[in-house]
Design a protein around this motif. Structure first.
Motif, PDB file in Angstrom:
ATOM      1  N   ASP A 478       0.828  -1.204   0.000  1.00 29.19           N
ATOM      2  CA  ASP A 478       0.000   0.000   0.000  1.00 29.19           C
ATOM      3  C   ASP A 478       0.866   1.259   0.000  1.00 29.19           C
ATOM      4  O   ASP A 478       1.968   1.278   0.562  1.00 29.19           O
ATOM      5  N   THR A 479       0.379   2.306  -0.598  1.00 30.73           N
ATOM      6  CA  THR A 479       1.059   3.595  -0.620  1.00 30.73           C
ATOM      7  C   THR A 479       0.137   4.662  -0.044  1.00 30.73           C
ATOM      8  O   THR A 479      -1.057   4.409   0.176  1.00 30.73           O
ATOM      9  N   PRO A 480       0.630   5.875   0.202  1.00 27.07           N
ATOM     10  CA  PRO A 480      -0.249   6.943   0.689  1.00 27.07           C
ATOM     11  C   PRO A 480      -1.320   7.360  -0.309  1.00 27.07           C
ATOM     12  O   PRO A 480      -2.253   8.080   0.053  1.00 27.07           O
ATOM     13  N   ILE A 481      -1.188   6.927  -1.565  1.00 29.95           N
ATOM     14  CA  ILE A 481      -2.209   7.198  -2.579  1.00 29.95           C
ATOM     15  C   ILE A 481      -3.138   5.987  -2.642  1.00 29.95           C
ATOM     16  O   ILE A 481      -2.700   4.870  -2.917  1.00 29.95           O
ATOM     17  N   ASP A 482      -4.402   6.171  -2.369  1.00 35.67           N
ATOM     18  CA  ASP A 482      -5.357   5.070  -2.388  1.00 35.67           C
ATOM     19  C   ASP A 482      -5.384   4.436  -3.783  1.00 35.67           C
ATOM     20  O   ASP A 482      -5.322   5.129  -4.805  1.00 35.67           O
ATOM     21  N   ARG A 483      -5.468   3.111  -3.822  1.00 34.11           N
ATOM     22  CA  ARG A 483      -5.542   2.313  -5.041  1.00 34.11           C
ATOM     23  C   ARG A 483      -4.234   2.314  -5.844  1.00 34.11           C
ATOM     24  O   ARG A 483      -4.219   1.861  -6.983  1.00 34.11           O
ATOM     25  N   LEU A 484      -3.134   2.753  -5.242  1.00 32.05           N
ATOM     26  CA  LEU A 484      -1.816   2.688  -5.873  1.00 32.05           C
ATOM     27  C   LEU A 484      -0.927   1.778  -5.026  1.00 32.05           C
ATOM     28  O   LEU A 484      -0.826   1.966  -3.807  1.00 32.05           O
TER      29      LEU A 484
END
Length: 537
Positions: A478-484
């Motif tokens: 997971d990254t701080p950008i949702d769905r990335l």
């Protein structure tokens, strides 16, 4: 904004390296419509083969021997043999040739390995058996822990059940030992320690660094357990199988499609843009098989990220640069010590102290005067690599990490590499009928993820592993950008052709999609990252 008429898919995967292809396959298995955008003209990233030295001589251009790939639960679950992948082994797994001419050899036959080590010190054969028994007790849960998201709950619980508290603590200690210390604790003679240390130097760690012991132990013990096999017909067969499996499930791959921006809206990945302005809408997820700095700083952009994350990325450390040479030989390597002749992989050019000296030179930013070589005898492992009675050979050596190298420095180091081989096998140079040199620039040109010729997607040092990989707080896909999602070797568990970063990213995307509401899931992730990266200066 994404323009009307944009191509779309449930998931857009950036990069057709093996991790990207693994991720795409797992999403396609779940019924998702998947497109993979690859910047170069070929799939596979660092898993490719071609004739580059002479006609009829096949070379694996980057990675070659695959103990982790062979043992990986991720790749095993994809049933790649159904798509043409077959494995083969050299007669011996690994030989480490010492400067004094002695060789320590791993063979898949435990008795033969033990006999080799017994020549170095009485009792070291049994000590190897004991070390292997320790490994066999934990190998299943260990591999499960390595190839699943951090924290490895299932694998960790399996290890705890297997070892109980005392055994688990002793294993934890072993995992942080420097390989020199581990070798000294396990063996009396020089053979066992140098086998472990040579394996550890497949990473960028020195024999004195914390955590180097686990890499040496893992690769050496896998060699004893499953060997270091190669695909029949070259590394490309792994990639071909992954591509065939994906296309059978409706997945698409677009080549020469260089992504230059992840498109976002309200903190959520919506798609990507490629060089030239084409856009792809991602209905469910974007997965990136690219190095972490490239994803965050180039494709997303610092302005959209928490400032603390951007600061931490400034301290991201690459592993060392690499110089790889392939040779077409008119006959097998004329080793002075015949014990080396049947090994698929040969470690050459240093004893344990020499490995420490070599690592110290790299740490100081110096080009080692006597390079340590990792050598692959490909025709010995798989005769389809060259005409009968010949050898397709490669060797690589580490260099200090640099983005730019002078041609004369690379040429001088190639001469030194051939000097090391000539000293161990007089007449080696006379058998060369073709040569292909891939310095750091050429490696990066062929696979843009190999930044500066770094093979591991970032250092294997303990301070950039587990929940610290690629930086503190981003130990999952997971990254701080949702769905990335980060799906490359920059993510846990790091380098190696095992498919775990790609599989972890696919699992994360599927989990997010299965959440009761996207808002709930995104809210949890956002809260976690705000806590990790809040501005508390």
């Amino acid at each position: 904004m994404i323009s009307t008429g944009t191509d779309s898919a449930d998931a857009v995967v950036i990069g057709a390296g093996h991790n990207g292809l693994v991720a795409a396959n797992l999403l396609a298995d779940a019924g998702w419509d998947v497109v993979v955008l690859e910047a170069t003209a070929m799939p596979g990233g660092a898993v490719q083969s071609a004739e580059v030295t002479a006609p009829g001589y096949l070379s694996d251009l980057y990675s070659s021997f695959y103990p982790l790939g062979y043992a990986s639960p991720v790749l095993a679950g994809l049933d790649l043999p159904r798509y043409g992948l077959a494995w083969t082994h050299a007669p011996d797994v690994l030989a480490h040739l010492l400067p004094d001419g002695r060789a320590a050899v791993i063979n898949r036959d435990l008795d033969r390995t033990a006999a080799s080590l017994e020549t170095f010190a009485p009792g070291d054969g049994d000590r190897w058996r004991h070390a292997y028994a320790d490994w066999a007790q934990v190998s299943g849960p260990m591999l499960d822990a390595i190839t699943t998201p951090f924290p490895p709950v299932r694998g960790g619980l399996g290890l705890l059940r297997q070892l109980r508290v005392g055994g688990a603590l002793r294993l934890a200690r072993r995992l942080v030992l420097p390989v020199r210390k581990l070798g000294a604790e396990l063996f009396t003679g020089e053979g066992g320690p140098v086998l472990l240390a040579g394996c550890a130097l497949h990473t960028d760690l020195s024999p004195e660094e914390a955590g180097s012991g686990v890499y040496g132990w893992l690769l050496a013990m896998l060699g004893q357990q499953v060997g270091w096999p190669v695909p029949v017909g070259g590394a490309q067969r792994i990639t071909d199988a992954l591509v065939a499996r994906l296309t059978e499930r409706g997945g698409r791959i677009s080549y020469r499609a260089t992504v230059d921006r992840v498109l976002t809206a309200r903190g959520r990945a919506m798609g990507v843009r490629t060089v030239g302005g084409a856009t792809w809408r991602a209905r469910r997820a974007v997965l990136a098989d690219v190095p972490a700095p490239a994803l965050y700083l180039d494709l997303v952009g610092a302005a959209l990220l928490p400032p603390r994350l951007v600061e931490d990325l400034a301290h991201f450390r690459w592993d060392g640069s690499t110089l790889k040479v392939d040779w077409a030989l008119s006959a097998p390597v004329p080793w002075t010590n015949p014990a080396v002749a049947d090994a698929g992989t040969v470690h050459l050019g240093a004893d344990l102290d020499g490995l420490t000296t070599y690592s110290a030179e790299l740490a100081r930013g110096e080009i080692p005067a006597t390079p340590f070589l990792l050598v692959g005898q490909m025709s010995t492992a798989d005769p389809t690599h060259s005409p009968a009675g010949t050898e397709s050979l490669w060797a690589y050596t580490h260099l200090p990490f640099r983005r730019h190298w002078r041609a004369e420095d690379i040429a001088r180091q190639v001469d030194r590499m051939e000097d090391v081989l000539e000293a161990a096998a007089p007449g080696f140079r006379s058998r060369i009928v073709g040569r292909h040199v891939a310095g750091p620039a050429e490696l990066e040109q062929g696979d843009p993820s190999l930044v500066g010729g770094a093979l591991g997607g970032g250092t294997a040092a303990a301070y950039q592993q587990l929940f610290l990989r690629p930086i503190p707080g981003l130990g999952r896909a997971d990254t701080p950008i949702d769905r990335l999602y980060l799906a490359s070797a920059s993510a846990h568990p790091g380098g190696g052709v095992h498919g775990a970063p790609g599989a972890n990213a696919a699992r994360a995307a599927l989990a997010r999609d299965r959440a009761v509401t996207g808002g709930l899931y995104a809210g949890v992730i956002d809260a976690a990252h705000r806590t990790l990266y809040r501005d508390d200066r």
